[in-house]
Design a protein around this motif. Structure first.
Motif, mmCIF file in Angstrom:
data_model
loop_
_atom_site.group_PDB
_atom_site.id
_atom_site.type_symbol
_atom_site.label_atom_id
_atom_site.label_comp_id
_atom_site.label_asym_id
_atom_site.label_seq_id
_atom_site.Cartn_x
_atom_site.Cartn_y
_atom_site.Cartn_z
ATOM 1 N N GLN A 33 0.805 -1.243 0.000
ATOM 2 C CA GLN A 33 0.000 0.000 0.000
ATOM 3 C C GLN A 33 0.830 1.281 0.000
ATOM 4 N N HIS A 34 2.006 1.194 -0.709
ATOM 5 C CA HIS A 34 2.765 2.441 -0.884
ATOM 6 C C HIS A 34 2.049 3.315 -1.897
ATOM 7 N N THR A 35 2.248 4.601 -1.792
ATOM 8 C CA THR A 35 1.841 5.548 -2.839
ATOM 9 C C THR A 35 3.083 6.353 -3.194
ATOM 10 N N THR A 84 9.469 7.820 -4.020
ATOM 11 C CA THR A 84 9.280 8.223 -2.633
ATOM 12 C C THR A 84 7.836 7.934 -2.230
ATOM 13 N N CYS A 85 7.681 7.180 -1.142
ATOM 14 C CA CYS A 85 6.349 6.819 -0.688
ATOM 15 C C CYS A 85 5.736 8.008 0.078
ATOM 16 N N VAL A 86 4.538 8.416 -0.375
ATOM 17 C CA VAL A 86 3.890 9.587 0.257
ATOM 18 C C VAL A 86 2.599 9.168 0.959
ATOM 19 N N GLY A 110 -3.032 3.622 8.494
ATOM 20 C CA GLY A 110 -2.943 2.171 8.335
ATOM 21 C C GLY A 110 -1.684 1.718 7.609
ATOM 22 N N HIS A 111 -0.849 2.660 7.137
ATOM 23 C CA HIS A 111 0.331 2.283 6.341
ATOM 24 C C HIS A 111 1.608 2.369 7.163
ATOM 25 N N GLU A 112 2.183 1.193 7.369
ATOM 26 C CA GLU A 112 3.486 1.171 8.038
ATOM 27 C C GLU A 112 4.528 1.044 6.951
ATOM 28 N N CYS A 113 5.134 2.101 6.534
ATOM 29 C CA CYS A 113 6.038 2.048 5.374
ATOM 30 C C CYS A 113 7.326 1.315 5.750
ATOM 31 N N THR A 114 7.602 0.280 4.996
ATOM 32 C CA THR A 114 8.768 -0.545 5.304
ATOM 33 C C THR A 114 10.013 -0.042 4.592
HETATM 34 ZN ZN LIG Z 1 5.110 3.285 1.896
#
Ligand SMILES: [Zn+2]
Length: 1020
Positions: free
Chosen positions: A205-207, A220-222, A227-231
C-alpha cells in the motif's frame, strides 16, 4: 571483466534478499501458487528482456542467469525471428540456466517450443545434487530429457515435476546438462514456465512519487495514512543504472540496473525496453554492451503506469595497461588495469621447480617496480605503462629419467618423456625446446602429450626407437605431439592407440602444426578410432595418420621417407566418418604438404567386429590416402609415394607387397636412400623384410593430390620391367620419364599407339618434334667392307604427317635439334602425352617368358644381310656369365663413346662412337629400349636356332656396325651409335662421314655433302 560484472550482480541479489527478509519479518505474508514465465521470443513480446548479455529478466522481476565457461557464449536474441538462443555448446561450455532470485517451493518446470540438438546430451532440472532432481512428467524415475537431431521447431514440450522442491537464491533452481555432442544447441521460440508456491507479502500500500535524475530514479512513498506502516528505508527506493570505467580487455562490458530488486521492493510493475549503448564519438547505438576502447552512454527507459523515465550513465573503456606474463606458475589478478589499480600475482608450483626471484619491470621505462610479498602472493600498484613479469626458476633434472648435455636432452624412460612434456608446458623460457634436440634412448610407453601449452619447436630424434602412445582423447589435436611450431621429428617409430571419440584433428604423430614441419624417417603404426558422425554433423573430422591439422597459412610440411601402417576406423558404424588423410588430416587454406618416398599401408578393418570402415573417398570431403583437403583447401606434391590397399581417395601410386624380392633386385645395388625404417630403391621400397613395388613395374600408375590418374614410364637405373598387360589400361595422361637430348637418337619401344605429334616436351608446352625410324636391315658394303644398319624414317617427311607409331614395336627416335637455345629443350627430363578426350590405351600384347620382346627382322627388304633382329624389350636385359650368356657376342647395343674392345682373335679393335657394338659380358639394357641381335645364316627366319648357333660362325659377325638414318625422302641424314648401357646414341663431333656412311679420317677438304655431328654439312 565479466567476473567483475558477476560480482556486482551478486551484490544486488544480496541486497534484494535483505529487503525481502525485512519485508517477510515486518509484514504479514500469504502462501499462494504462482507461475512465472520467461518469454524466449527474442524480446518480441517485450515480456522478457535482457538485463545483460547473460541474464534474462521477466516482467515480474525474476531473473534467469546463463552460466557457462566461455566469454563469448551469451544469450542472443532475434526479435525478427522471435528467437532466443543460449549460445555455444551447452554440454561443452558447462552451461547452467539458473533461476537465481526465485524463492519458493517448485512443483513444475515446463519448456515449450524449443530446439535441443544434437543427439547425445541430456537436460535435467533441480538443484546441485542428484537427490533434488525433478522427474519427467509421467515417469517418477526418469530425470533426463534427451536431445535429438531434429532441427525444426515443432512445439516440443519438456515437463519436469516434483512434489515440492524448495529453492532460494543460495540454493537456486537450475536447468543443467550432461553427455557429449559436437554441437549442443539450446534455442527457443517459446517459453520456460515455473510453477511454485511462494510466500508473498500482502499489498504494501505504498503511494509513490517519482523523480528521475541522471542514472537514478527515486520512488518516494507519500502514503501518510494511519494504516500504512512504510517498510522502505527513508520511505524511498531507487533504481540505479550502473556502468564503471574499465580497462580494455577485449571482453564485453555491460551496464546493469537493479530492476528486479526495485520491483520486489516497491511492489510496482515496471516495464523496460532494455539498456541501449551509444558511442559518444560516432553516435552509433546498439543493444549489447561494447568492448572497444571508447566513451559511451548507457541509457534505459522504464515505464511505470504509462509514464516513461529515462536513466543515463556515461562510462569509458580505457586502453589500460597489461602485465606481460608467459609463466604458467603465475596468475595475475587483472589482465588489464588502470594506473593506480592494485594487482595481485600468485605463484603456484607446477612440478618440482623452485622460484628464486620474481622481477617486475616497466615495459617502456625499464624501471624496477616495487612489490610486496606475502607467501606466494605478490602485490604491486599498476604504473602508467605495461609491466613485464620475469622470474628465475630452477628445474631440477633426475638423471635416471632424462639427461642434458648442452642443447641435447636424452629421454631414458617414460618418466623422462613425462618430464619433457611437463617441462615444455610450464617452462615458458624454454620456448618449446626451440633450438634444442631431444633424443630417445629407449623404447617407452607413454600417455602424456607433448606441446599442450607451448608448442614443440625443437628437433626430436627417435634414434630408431619405439614410442608407444596410448590415450583416450580428451581434446582436439590429440597426438604424441599435440602442437608443434617449426618442429623437426625424425627416426621415430610410434605405435599404440588413440581412442578419439568425437574429437577432431587427431594425429598419429602431430595434432596441430604451426610453422614449417619436417618429418623424416618416421614410422607410425598407431590405431586411431573415431565416433565422429560426419553425416549428422555435416563436418569433416580431420584425422591424419601423421598430422591432424596443418594449420598455418603459407607454411610447409615436409614428410620424407615415412610409413603409416596403422588404421583409422570407427568402432560403431561403417561409412559415417569422413575427412581423414592417411598422412595429413586437414589443411588450412594455403597449407602445402610435400611428401616424398612415403608408404601408406592400410591396416585391416574387421567390419563384423570393432573396426568399421570410414566412408570411402570419392571427393575431397571424403577420406584420402595421403592428405585430405577440406573444401579443396591446401595443396601439395607427392613424389615416389606408394600405397597398399587403400579405401581412401587414391593419391600416390598403388604398390604390391611381397616377401620375395622383385626379379631384378640383385642388380639394384645400394638403396637410392636408406631412411632407416624404410629403404628406397628407385620405385621399390623395403620395410621390415617386405618389398613394395608398383603394380605395373616401371609403368607406374600415379594419382595426384586430387585423385587424378596418370601413368609414368620410369626409365631409371633400378628397372623393374613392365609386366604383361593384356587388358588395356586407359589413361588421359602419360609421361615417359627419360632424359632426352635434342638431336641425340635413342632406341625406344612403347606399349601404346601414338603419333609423334602427341608427345609434348616436359617443362615446355610445345609439341615435341622428332623423327622415328624403323630398322630395315644390315648391309655389308662390298667396297668398304663396313657393316651398316639402315634405319628408315617412318611415314612421310611432310610436317603434317599423322603416321601412327605402333605399340610394342621397336624404333629409333631422334628428337629434333632445338632452334631456340633453351636448357629444357636440350636436356628434356621427360616427354608427355595428354589426351583428355580420346585417352591412351596401354597394352603389351603377350609376355614372352618374362621378357617382353618385340622383334623386327627387316623381312621383305632387299638387304644382303637380313639375319638380324631389332628387338625392343620391356624387361631389363642383362648379359653376363649367368644371364643370357648364349647371346653374348651376338647382341649389339650402341656405343656411346669411342673405345677399345677386344676382337675375336684377341686383337684390339677401336670402336668408333657412332656404331653398334657387340655386347660383352656385363652389358645391360633398360626396359623400353631396343638392341640388335644376329640370328644366323639360315635361309628361313628362325631366331631360336640363331641364338643357339655354334661359336664358329661368330667369327663372321662384325665387331661394330655403323648406323645410317634414311629420311622419308631417301636421304641419309645422320649416323651414330647406341650406348650399351644407356641405350642412347651419341655422335662424335670430330667424326665425318660420307653420305654412304664411310668414315673419313678428318674434316674433308673436297666439295660435297657430308655427315658431321649428326647432321648434314655442305663443304664448298
Ligand atoms: Zn510506503
Amino acid at each position: 571483466m565479466r567476473s567483475m560484472i558477476r560480482i556486482k550482480r551478486t551484490f544486488h541479489l544480496i541486497l534484494t534478499l535483505a529487503v525481502m527478509l525485512t519485508m517477510a519479518q515486518g509484514a504479514w505474508a500469504v502462501k499462494v501458487t504462482k507461475t512465472e514465465t520467461f518469454y524466449l521470443d527474442g524480446g518480441y513480446s517485450k515480456k522478457t528482456q535482457l538485463q545483460d548479455n547473460w541474464t534474462l529478466l521477466n516482467e515480474n522481476g525474476l531473473t534467469l542467469y546463463y552460466s557457462n565457461t566461455n566469454q563469448s557464449d551469451y544469450i542472443s536474441q532475434s526479435s525478427e525471428y522471435k528467437k532466443t538462443k543460449f549460445q555455444g555448446n551447452v554440454d561443452k561450455n558447462g552451461a547452467e540456466l539458473i533461476f537465481n532470485n526465485l524463492e519458493g517451493t517448485v512443483t513444475k518446470v515446463e519448456l515449450y517450443n524449443f530446439l535441443f540438438y544434437a543427439e547425445g546430451i541430456q537436460m535435467y532440472v533441480g538443484k546441485n545434487n542428484n537427490a533434488t532432481l525433478m522427474h519427467l512428467h509421467g515417469n517418477n524415475s526418469d530425470y533426463d530429457y534427451p536431445s535429438d537431431n531434429n532441427q525444426t521447431y515443432n512445439n516440443k514440450t519438456a515437463t519436469f515435476e516434483s512434489n515440492g522442491l524448495d529453492v532460494s537464491s543460495s540454493s537456486p533452481l537450475k536447468i543443467m546438462f550432461s553427455g557429449s555432442a559436437v554441437v549442443g544447441t539450446l534455442e527457443f521460440k517459446g517459453t520456460i514456465t515455473v510453477t511454485y508456491e511462494a510466500d508473498v507479502p500482502a499489498d504494501p500500500q505504498h503511494t509513490f512519487t517519482f523523480n528521475a535524475s541522471g542514472n537514478t530514479l527515486t520512488a518516494t512513498c507519500v502514503n501518510n495514512g494511519a494504516g500504512h506502516e512504510c517498510t522502505l528505508t527513508n520511505r524511498q527506493a531507487t533504481l540505479t543504472l550502473t556502468a564503471d570505467d574499465v580497462p580494455y580487455t577485449g571482453s564485453y562490458h555491460n551496464a546493469s540496473y537493479n530492476l528486479g530488486e526495485f520491483m520486489t521492493t516497491t511492489g510496482l510493475s515496471v516495464t523496460s525496453g532494455g539498456i541501449k549503448y551509444v558511442n559518444k564519438d560516432t553516435g552509433v547505438e546498439r543493444n549489447t554492451g561494447p568492448y572497444e576502447i571508447g566513451s559511451y552512454t548507457a541509457r534505459v527507459t522504464v515505464t511505470i503506469s504509462s509514464t516513461d523515465y529515462t536513466l543515463t550513465k556515461d562510462f569509458n573503456i580505457l586502453a589500460g595497461y597489461k602485465v606481460n606474463n608467459s609463466y604458467p606458475q603465475f596468475s595475475v589478478s587483472k589482465t588489464s588495469a588502470l594506473e593506480g589499480d592494485e594487482i595481485t600475482i600468485t605463484y603456484t608450483q607446477q612440478m618440482d621447480e623452485s622460484l628464486d626471484e620474481l622481477t617486475l619491470t616497466g615495459a617502456t621505462s625499464g624501471n624496477n617496480i616495487a612489490y610486496t610479498q606475502s607467501g606466494n602472493t605478490y602485490t604491486f600498484t599498476m604504473p602508467a605503462e605495461d609491466v613485464n613479469l620475469g622470474a628465475t626458476i630452477t628445474y631440477p633434472l633426475n638423471e635416471d629419467n632424462i639427461t642434458q648435455s648442452g642443447d641435447t636432452y636424452t629421454i631414458k624412460n617414460a618418466e623422462g618423456w613425462d618430464y619433457f612434456c611437463q617441462r615444455m608446458e610450464v617452462d615458458g623460457e624454454l620456448d618449446g625446446f626451440s633450438g634444442k634436440t631431444v633424443e630417445l634412448a629407449a623404447n617407452i610407453s607413454v600417455t602424456t602429450m607433448a606441446g599442450t601449452v607451448h608448442p614443440f619447436k625443437g628437433t626430436f630424434d627417435g634414434k630408431g626407437k619405439t614410442l608407444t602412445f596410448n590415450r583416450i582423447a580428451d581434446a582436439i589435436y590429440t597426438a604424441p605431439f599435440q602442437n608443434t611450431d617449426g618442429a623437426t621429428i625424425c627416426n621415430l617409430h610410434v605405435e599404440g592407440t588413440i581412442t578419439g571419440g568425437n574429437n577432431s584433428y587427431l594425429g598419429g604423430l602431430v595434432g596441430s602444426a604451426e610453422g614449417n614441419l619436417t618429418i623424416r624417417d618416421c614410422h607410425v603404426s598407431t590405431q586411431i578410432s573415431t565416433t565422429f558422425d560426419s553425416n549428422t554433423l555435416s563436418a569433416n573430422v580431420g584425422i591424419g595418420g601423421f598430422v591432424g591439422l596443418l594449420s598455418s597459412q603459407y607454411n610447409q610440411c615436409h614428410i620424407t621417407g615415412c610409413v603409416f601402417d596403422g588404421l583409422i576406423y570407427n568402432p560403431n558404424y561403417s561409412g559415417t566418418t569422413y575427412g581423414c588423410g592417411g598422412f595429413v588430416g586437414c589443411f588450412s587454406e594455403y597449407g602445402y604438404a610435400i611428401l616424398e618416398d612415403c608408404l601408406f599401408i592400410e591396416g585391416q578393418y574387421d567390419n563384423n567386429g570393432s573396426k568399421r570402415e570410414l566412408l570411402w573417398g570419392h571427393d575431397n570431403n571424403m577420406n584420402s590416402t595421403f592428405f585430405h583437403r577440406t573444401n579443396n583447401q591446401g595443396s601439395g606434391k607427392l613424389t615416389n609415394c606408394f600405397f597398399v590397399a587403400t579405401h581412401f581417395l587414391k593419391q600416390g601410386s598403388p604398390a604390391v607387397e611381397s616377401t620375395d624380392a622383385p626379379a631384378n633386385f640383385a642388380h639394384f645395388g645400394d638403396p637410392t636412400t636408406d631412411y632407416g625404417f624404410l629403404k628406397v630403391y628407385g620405385h621399390t621400397m623395403v620395410l621390415d623384410g617386405k618389398y613394395y613395388t608398383p603394380t605395373y613395374g616401371d609403368l607406374v600408375e600415379t594419382y595426384d593430390y586430387s585423385g587424378g590418374k596418370s601413368y609414368n614410364i620410369e626409365y631409371d637405373d633400378k628397372p623393374l620391367g613392365i609386366p604383361d598387360i593384356t587388358t588395356p589400361l586407359w589413361t588421359s595422361s602419360l609421361r615417359y620419364k627419360r632424359k632426352f637430348t635434342a638431336g641425340k637418337p635413342v632406341t625406344v619401344m612403347l606399349p601404346f599407339n601414338f603419333e609423334p605429334n602427341d608427345f609434348r616436351r616436359g617443362g615446355e608446352g610445345d609439341v615435341l618434334t622428332g623423327h622415328f625410324y624403323e630398322f630395315k636391315g644390315i648391309h655389308l658394303d662390298p667396297q668398304t667392307s663396313k657393316w651398316t644398319a639402315v634405319m628408315n624414317e617412318v611415314g612421310s617427311d611432310d610436317a603434317n604427317e599423322v603416321t601412327t607409331m605402333k605399340a610394342n614395336h621397336p624404333y629409333l627416335f631422334v628428337p629434333t635439334m632445338s632452334t631456340v637455345p633453351h636448357p629444357y629443350m636440350n636436356n628434356l627430363e621427360y616427354i608427355y602425352i595428354e589426351k583428355y578426350s580420346d585417352g591412351i590405351s596401354i597394352f603389351t600384347q603377350d609376355n614372352e617368358g618374362g621378357n617382353k620382346v618385340t622383334q623386327y627382322d627387316g623381312s621383305g627388304e632387299s638387304f644382303r644381310w637380313n639375319k638380324w633382329d631389332f628387338i625392343g624389350t620391356y624387361q631389363p636385359r642383362y648379359w653376363s656369365e649367368t644371364e643370357h650368356f648364349e647371346e653374348v657376342g651376338k647382341v649389339y647395343g650402341f656405343a656411346g663413346l669411342t673405345k677399345e674392345v677386344q676382337g675375336v682373335y684377341n686383337n684390339t679393335i677401336t670402336v668408333e662412337a657412332g656404331e653398334f657394338v657387340r655386347a660383352k659380358s656385363g652389358a645391360k639394357i633398360r626396359p623400353t629400349s631396343c638392341y640388335l641381335m644376329w640370328t644366323g645364316y639360315e635361309p628361313d627366319y628362325a631366331p631360336a636356332r640363331g641364338m643357339t648357333r655354334g661359336a664358329a660362325a661368330d667369327e663372321d659377325v662384325p665387331q661394330s656396325i655403323t648406323v645410317k638414318l634414311i629420311s622419308a625422302n631417301g636421304e641419309t641424314t645422320a649416323i651414330g651409335t647406341l650406348d650399351t648401357k644407356t641405350g642412347e646414341v651419341t655422335f662424335d663431333s670430330e667424326a665425318w662421314y660420307t653420305l654412304d656412311g664411310v668414315r673419313l679420317s678428318g674434316k674433308p677438304s673436297s666439295k660435297g655433302i657430308y655427315i658431321n655431328n649428326g647432321k648434314k654439312v655442305v663443304i664448298k
